[in-house]
Each structure stands twice: as structure tokens, then as C-alpha cells.
Motif scaffolding. Structure first.
Motif, PDB file in Angstrom:
ATOM      1  N   SER A  22      16.474  -2.495   0.122  1.00 24.08           N
ATOM      2  CA  SER A  22      15.959  -1.522  -0.852  1.00 24.08           C
ATOM      3  C   SER A  22      14.941  -0.584  -0.223  1.00 24.08           C
ATOM      4  O   SER A  22      14.823   0.581  -0.606  1.00 24.08           O
ATOM      5  N   GLY A  23      14.188  -1.109   0.741  1.00 21.89           N
ATOM      6  CA  GLY A  23      13.172  -0.286   1.381  1.00 21.89           C
ATOM      7  C   GLY A  23      12.297  -1.104   2.303  1.00 21.89           C
ATOM      8  O   GLY A  23      12.570  -2.273   2.596  1.00 21.89           O
ATOM      9  N   VAL A  24      11.218  -0.473   2.750  1.00 18.87           N
ATOM     10  CA  VAL A  24      10.259  -1.110   3.641  1.00 18.87           C
ATOM     11  C   VAL A  24       8.877  -0.992   3.007  1.00 18.87           C
ATOM     12  O   VAL A  24       8.469   0.094   2.577  1.00 18.87           O
ATOM     13  N   ARG A  25       8.177  -2.120   2.924  1.00 18.94           N
ATOM     14  CA  ARG A  25       6.828  -2.159   2.369  1.00 18.94           C
ATOM     15  C   ARG A  25       5.816  -2.138   3.503  1.00 18.94           C
ATOM     16  O   ARG A  25       5.979  -2.842   4.497  1.00 18.94           O
ATOM     17  N   LEU A  26       4.743  -1.345   3.337  1.00 15.79           N
ATOM     18  CA  LEU A  26       3.751  -1.169   4.397  1.00 15.79           C
ATOM     19  C   LEU A  26       2.375  -1.631   3.930  1.00 15.79           C
ATOM     20  O   LEU A  26       2.020  -1.462   2.752  1.00 15.79           O
TER      21      LEU A  26
ATOM     22  N   HIS B 110       0.832  -1.198   0.000  1.00 17.53           N
ATOM     23  CA  HIS B 110       0.000   0.000   0.000  1.00 17.53           C
ATOM     24  C   HIS B 110       0.873   1.257   0.000  1.00 17.53           C
ATOM     25  O   HIS B 110       0.569   2.238  -0.678  1.00 17.53           O
ATOM     26  N   VAL B 111       1.951   1.220   0.768  1.00 15.68           N
ATOM     27  CA  VAL B 111       2.918   2.326   0.823  1.00 15.68           C
ATOM     28  C   VAL B 111       4.318   1.716   0.841  1.00 15.68           C
ATOM     29  O   VAL B 111       4.549   0.694   1.475  1.00 15.68           O
ATOM     30  N   THR B 112       5.240   2.344   0.121  1.00 22.17           N
ATOM     31  CA  THR B 112       6.632   1.882   0.075  1.00 22.17           C
ATOM     32  C   THR B 112       7.546   3.021   0.488  1.00 22.17           C
ATOM     33  O   THR B 112       7.436   4.142  -0.026  1.00 22.17           O
ATOM     34  N   VAL B 113       8.446   2.720   1.422  1.00 15.45           N
ATOM     35  CA  VAL B 113       9.456   3.678   1.866  1.00 15.45           C
ATOM     36  C   VAL B 113      10.805   3.136   1.418  1.00 15.45           C
ATOM     37  O   VAL B 113      11.206   2.040   1.818  1.00 15.45           O
ATOM     38  N   SER B 114      11.511   3.872   0.574  1.00 13.67           N
ATOM     39  CA  SER B 114      12.789   3.414   0.045  1.00 13.67           C
ATOM     40  C   SER B 114      13.863   4.474   0.252  1.00 13.67           C
ATOM     41  O   SER B 114      13.563   5.653   0.421  1.00 13.67           O
ATOM     42  N   GLY B 115      15.109   4.020   0.220  1.00 14.25           N
ATOM     43  CA  GLY B 115      16.226   4.917   0.452  1.00 14.25           C
ATOM     44  C   GLY B 115      16.718   5.590  -0.821  1.00 14.25           C
ATOM     45  O   GLY B 115      16.260   5.281  -1.932  1.00 14.25           O
TER      46      GLY B 115
ATOM     47  N   PRO C 290      11.746  13.165   5.426  1.00 11.36           N
ATOM     48  CA  PRO C 290      12.031  13.928   4.200  1.00 11.36           C
ATOM     49  C   PRO C 290      13.251  13.417   3.434  1.00 11.36           C
ATOM     50  O   PRO C 290      13.398  13.712   2.244  1.00 11.36           O
ATOM     51  N   TYR C 291      14.105  12.666   4.076  1.00 15.10           N
ATOM     52  CA  TYR C 291      15.315  12.171   3.427  1.00 15.10           C
ATOM     53  C   TYR C 291      15.078  10.831   2.716  1.00 15.10           C
ATOM     54  O   TYR C 291      15.996  10.253   2.139  1.00 15.10           O
ATOM     55  N   LEU C 292      13.849  10.310   2.768  1.00 23.07           N
ATOM     56  CA  LEU C 292      13.516   9.044   2.125  1.00 23.07           C
ATOM     57  C   LEU C 292      12.442   9.255   1.057  1.00 23.07           C
ATOM     58  O   LEU C 292      11.700  10.248   1.076  1.00 23.07           O
ATOM     59  N   ALA C 293      12.360   8.309   0.134  1.00 24.74           N
ATOM     60  CA  ALA C 293      11.338   8.352  -0.924  1.00 24.74           C
ATOM     61  C   ALA C 293      10.126   7.551  -0.472  1.00 24.74           C
ATOM     62  O   ALA C 293      10.259   6.367  -0.146  1.00 24.74           O
ATOM     63  N   VAL C 294       8.967   8.199  -0.445  1.00 22.71           N
ATOM     64  CA  VAL C 294       7.737   7.545  -0.012  1.00 22.71           C
ATOM     65  C   VAL C 294       6.743   7.570  -1.171  1.00 22.71           C
ATOM     66  O   VAL C 294       6.467   8.634  -1.733  1.00 22.71           O
TER      67      VAL C 294
END
Length: 415
Positions: free
Chosen positions: A224-228, A65-70, A248-252
Motif C-alpha cells: 500500500s505504501g511506505v511509512r516514514l 510521521h510521513v506516508t508515501v503511497s501509490g 510527483p507520481y506518488l501520494a505523500v
């Protein structure tokens, strides 16, 4: 305007045997046209509803549903990020992942795949997978053993069975004694999964997150990131916006950014199909106009006699409105019943047609889903029924008004 004798005469005109049989035929055609239009509308809209529901559930079963990646696709302190995002009340579950494009080959067959490294303990909370190999679970993916679970269609395309060794190549090179070579690793097939969508079943492979990190050489336990997964997927844009301000330093990103155009296209197609199929009902309504116009011409003497007996122009209008409304109501009810029955049984009817015709109407390599779903919604049925009745009623107004303007003296002059 409507009194008992107007209804009585209107019904009598509808069922009486006429001298002009062509008028009777046009009435039946009008009734059949309305029934066909209502049936087609209910069936097609129900299929579109089912199609949208199936796609939404299957796509969002695999897509976070939401992905947070570096930055650059590398997230180093992912545990701290995971603790941060779990403070959001809408977040139901989270799981780290490592993702890269790769080539997988076996026995001379090769396919491009999306290789995803997962944590078997946390991934089930984010994705809905059906493992179709007896005895295989995600826990079989243990770091260091280099096991792999393939999509069902991917496994069939490669011809790889459980226990076979497949070779995975990634688009990076390694320098060694033999020169510059593509980076590759042999994995053991542990089983298959089924997402219910050809897009994923044919191009996704799952490995342990530790094996994926070693394969693409991620240092310091980076991912790679965290999946929510959220409690309410429709809140994904709002949650992503809030997390973007907190991190703010991550891509959401959220699922709507990846698939919003697709679902918008499905909804637009549903609207366009509704408009196009409504034209069937509109054509049938024009047939009602033709029927009543010819009926008015055929019954000019009867209308004149009614007028001389004291009938008002409104009463004459009522007679022909009743006649046209009967055609519309019967046609609409026939279409309503047949459309509901067909919509509720289309999942059984299509496989039967495939067996009889010996063809596959919904091949998985062409369509997103392999079955024809149907979801009947009361609101759609009411809207379609109301539209058909409204068009039928509107179609009666001009002929009825024309009948009310009949001059008795002129109509009886040559009788």
C-alpha cells in the motif's frame, strides 16, 4: 510614592482588628478567591499540557510521521521508493505496509478492524508498540503461517485468547463453485499489543505483510505504501513537501494532515480554559476593590488626620495600594503552592478518588487515554502568577485614588 511609613500603615490596616468585621470577611474571601483561581489555573493548564503531550506521543507512536503511497493505494516498486526517501536527511527509518479494512469474528463476536500488514524487521523503527503477551514478538509474524496480533481491547471484545483461530473477512468477493462469497481467511492469534490509546487498541490488527498481500491479492510484491519516521516530527510538513516534489507520481502525506485539527482543538481548549478560569481571579480582584472601598469609607478620619500631618495624596494612595497588594500576594502565593502540589500529585490523587468512590473517572471507551496526566511547565506557572499579581495590583488603584481625594476638613467635620 512608597515610603516606610506607608508600608507600615498599610500592613497595620491589613492585620489590625477592625470595628467592622464584615470588611475582614470580604478580605478573606478575596484572598481565598485569588488562591482558588490560581490553584485551579495551574492545575487545569498542567493537566491540559499533560493531555496534549500524552496524545501526541501515543498518536504519533502509531501513526507514521510521513506516508508515501501509490496510486489507488497500490505501490509496486516500493523498494526503489524506499531507497529514494532514505536519501532525505530527516528520515530516520522506513517500513512498507499493506492496509485494508476488514471484519474480524470469533465465537459469535464480530468487530470492524483496520488490518495492517507489516514487515516485522522494519516496523519497530516506525511504530512504538508494547506487546503484552509473554514471549511474543513481532518476529512471530511469519509469512505463510497466517498469525495475527490483536489490539488489547479488540482481543478482549472478541474474547479471543492466544492460540485461538479468528476469521478475517475483507470487503471483496471471490467467485467459486459455491457462488460469489466474501473473501475470508482464518488467522491464529499470536498475542496482543497495546498502543495506550483505545482508538488503536480496539480497532487495529497486525499480520505479516506477505499474508496481507495474499489476502487482498496484491500482485508483484506490491504494497500500500511506505511509512516514514523522522528525526524531528515537527519537520513532517516540510519533508513531505520535498518528497512530493521528488516523487510527483506518488501520494505523500504527513501526520499534521491527519491530526492537525485535533491538536489545534486541544490547544484552543487550553486557551479557552485559561480565559474562563482567569475570571475566578478577576472576581477575586473585584472583591479587593470592594474591600478597599469599604476600608476607605471606614478610615476617612484616619486619612484626614494623615493629611493634616503632612501626608501627600500619593502617600495616602500608597497606604491602600500596600493593603490591597498584601491580599493579592498572599492569595497568589497560597494558590501557587497548592496548585503546584496538586499538579505534581494529581496522577496519584485521581486513582485514590476512583478507589474511594468506586467509579472510573476516565473510562477508556470514552476518553482517548485512561489516566489523567499532568505536565507542570514553569512558563505557565509564571504567567498565571504574574496575571494574578497584576489583577490584584490594578484592583487597588481606584480605591487608593479615591482615598487620596479625601478632603480633611469635610472628613473631620462631624468627628
Amino acid at each position: 510614592m512608597f515610603k516606610p511609613y506607608e508600608i507600615f500603615i498599610g500592613l497595620r490596616y491589613t492585620r489590625a482588628k477592625r470595628r467592622n468585621h464584615f470588611i475582614s470577611f470580604i478580605s478573606l474571601v478575596s484572598m481565598a478567591g485569588i488562591a482558588l483561581g490560581v490553584m485551579a489555573l495551574i492545575t487545569v493548564i498542567s493537566v491540559m499540557n499533560g493531555f496534549e503531550h500524552e496524545l501526541r506521543s501515543r498518536i504519533l507512536g502509531m501513526v507514521a510521521h510521513v506516508t508515501v503511497s501509490g496510486d489507488g493505494g497500490v505501490l509496486r516498486d516500493w523498494r526503489a521508493t524506499q531507497r529514494e526517501v532514505k536519501r532525505e536527511s530527516e528520515v530516520e527509518a522506513s517500513a512498507p505496509y499493506v492496509e485494508t479494512e476488514a471484519m474480524i469474528s470469533f465465537a459469535g463476536n464480530a468487530n470492524g478492524v483496520l488490518l495492517r500488514g507489516i514487515d516485522p524487521a522494519q516496523e519497530p523503527g516506525v511504530a512504538e508498540l508494547t506487546l503484552n503477551t509473554s514471549g511474543t514478538t513481532l518476529s512471530a509474524l511469519r509469512p505463510g503461517e497466517f498469525g495475527i496480533i490483536l489490539g488489547r481491547d479488540l482481543g478482549q471484545a472478541l474474547g479471543a485468547k492466544v492460540g485461538d483461530k479468528v476469521t478475517v473477512l475483507i470487503p471483496e468477493v471471490s467467485a467459486g463453485p459455491a457462488g460469489v462469497l466474501p473473501r475470508m481467511k482464518r488467522f491464529t492469534v499470536l498475542g496482543y499489543f497495546s498502543a495506550g490509546m483505545y482508538e488503536y487498541d480496539s480497532a487495529l490488527a497486525l499480520v505479516a505483510i506477505g499474508d496481507a498481500q495474499r489476502l487482498i491479492r496484491l500482485q508483484d510484491d506490491a504494497v500500500s505504501g511506505v511509512r516514514l519516521r523522522l528525526t524531528n516530527l515537527m519537520q513532517a510538513p516540510t519533508v513531505a513537501r520535498r518528497l512530493g516534489l521528488q516523487l510527483p507520481y506518488l501520494a505523500v502525506s504527513d501526520w499534521t494532515r491527519q491530526h492537525v485539527n485535533f491538536f489545534r482543538a486541544v490547544r484552543t481548549e487550553k486557551t479557552v480554559m485559561f480565559i474562563i478560569l482567569s475570571l475566578i481571579v478577576a472576581v477575586a480582584a473585584f472583591n479587593i476593590i470592594s474591600t478597599l472601598v469599604m476600608m476607605v469609607a471606614d478610615k476617612r478620619a484616619d486619612i484626614a488626620i494623615l493629611r493634616t500631618m503632612g501626608a501627600t495624596p500619593g502617600s495616602v494612595m500608597g497606604v491602600f495600594i500596600v493593603q490591597g497588594a498584601v491580599i493579592g500576594v498572599i492569595g497568589t502565593l497560597l494558590g501557587l503552592v497548592s496548585g503546584v502540589v496538586l499538579s505534581l500529585n494529581i496522577a496519584t490523587l485521581v486513582p485514590w478518588l476512583e478507589r474511594v468512590l468506586h467509579v472510573s473517572l476516565w473510562p477508556t471507551d470514552v476518553y482517548y487515554i485512561s489516566t489523567l496526566p499532568s505536565q507542570l511547565e514553569v512558563g505557565d506557572v509564571m504567567n498565571i502568577t504574574g496575571l494574578a499579581l497584576l489583577l490584584s495590583l490594578l484592583a487597588t488603584l481606584y480605591p487608593a485614588w479615591h482615598a487620596s481625594r479625601t478632603d480633611p476638613a469635610e472628613a473631620l467635620r462631624y468627628e
